[in-house]
Design an enzyme around this catalytic site. Sequence first.
Site, mmCIF file in Angstrom:
data_model
loop_
_atom_site.group_PDB
_atom_site.id
_atom_site.type_symbol
_atom_site.label_atom_id
_atom_site.label_comp_id
_atom_site.label_asym_id
_atom_site.label_seq_id
_atom_site.Cartn_x
_atom_site.Cartn_y
_atom_site.Cartn_z
ATOM 1 C CB CYS A 289 38.365 46.114 38.815
ATOM 2 S SG CYS A 289 38.133 44.472 38.156
ATOM 3 C CD GLN B 266 36.875 39.547 40.875
ATOM 4 O OE1 GLN B 266 37.735 38.870 41.401
ATOM 5 N NE2 GLN B 266 37.042 40.086 39.671
ATOM 6 N NE ARG C 53 32.889 37.332 36.518
ATOM 7 C CZ ARG C 53 33.841 38.280 36.431
ATOM 8 N NH1 ARG C 53 33.745 39.408 37.109
ATOM 9 N NH2 ARG C 53 34.890 38.102 35.642
ATOM 10 C CG HIS D 297 34.667 43.645 41.368
ATOM 11 N ND1 HIS D 297 33.613 43.206 40.612
ATOM 12 C CD2 HIS D 297 35.762 43.583 40.553
ATOM 13 C CE1 HIS D 297 34.045 42.897 39.390
ATOM 14 N NE2 HIS D 297 35.343 43.127 39.334
HETATM 15 N N1 HSE Z 1 39.212 41.207 35.780
HETATM 16 C C1 HSE Z 1 38.082 41.883 36.304
HETATM 17 C C2 HSE Z 1 36.895 40.968 36.374
HETATM 18 C C3 HSE Z 1 37.753 43.083 35.473
HETATM 19 O O1 HSE Z 1 36.846 39.989 35.632
HETATM 20 O O2 HSE Z 1 36.014 41.209 37.178
HETATM 21 C C4 HSE Z 1 38.324 44.345 36.012
HETATM 22 O O3 HSE Z 1 39.553 44.747 35.573
#
Ligand code: HSE
Length: 371
Positions: free
Chosen positions: A138, A165, A271, A278
Amino acid sequence: MKKKVGFIGWRGMVGSVLLKRMLEEKDFSYIKSIFFSTSQIGEKNPKFSNFFFPGFLKDAYNIEELKKLDIIITCQGSLYTQKVFPILRSSGWSGYWIDAASDLRMHKDSLIVLDPINSVNIKKAINNGIKTFVGGNCTVSLMMLALGGLFRQNLIEWVTFSTYQAASGAGSEYIKELLKQINFLNQYLSQKSTFSQSILKIEKNITSIIKNSNFPKKNFLIPLILNLIPWIDSSMLNGQSKEEWKMEAETNKILSKTNKKRILIDGTCVRVGSLRCHSQSFVIKLKKDINLSEVEKILENDNQWVQVIPNNKESSLQKLTPLSVTGTLNIPIGRLRKLSLGSKYLSAFTIGDQLLWGAAEPLRRMLKFLI
Ligand code: HSE
């Protein structure tokens, strides 16, 4: 004759967004849809308010059933791909496999699909007999759509990024856990006396509640609310997280860049507590000194989804936040300015819906290429 298309993992978050988009675009009228399940075989096919599919769910592990399909589109996840794909291919099945999971992305016989950026490669791959098409990570897809013009005109020497994210990228259980964390805090915050306490007392109480061993954190491992997590996915040997590694690896594969011409991309993936969008902050070293208004034109004219947001507070607050983008295909890019580091150094900030352009939409559009 209509192509027989099998749907696997359509009930999950990405799969549901995919089906919703296909209904909106009336894609189901071009195909014969066959729905599969790994756990609810024999139950009725999906039903929507304005559309229903007669028949019953087939077994997603039944190779003989899968072999009857022209196209398989799976949002079921890595374990399913690892288990079924090799058996199906070695059984002689030569249909098209479209996958949301990451496993086959870097496979030499697969193409990562993001057609506003690499439609030429997609058409070439179809003509050359490639049968495996995989959606990109993503963050990669969202970055490439935002910076599409600069990539297309080969103006980027390197990019460094920081990501912000959303919980959705980790999966639906993680979104629920974030909400449970809010709920847990609310037991204290909803007491009448809380807000009459001094702010440092409130802060102390909140911190001790968050650090309490009963705080819901089974999935994230640590609290995400009022916190952040500077690590996404597994570890690479060089100190990168896998999410960080994907940025350069997948981008260069999407652009078909050979080793010598690779664009260097590295940074830190984090995160945060947003729901499904995102955000990413970039420092870009341009290959040449182009003025800012030219950069804005190049970005804005690349594809119909990217939108340049003026670099001022009001526009940034109104149009450059996860909340302003959620549930849309818009890719705003703002905070564009030349950095004090030098005239070739550009900063930018972009947002995208992780479930739409970040996951389901490239797959939906790939299906349309095939039908
Ligand atoms: N790897 C991404 C995430 C998810 O952990 O936000 C989207 O492919």
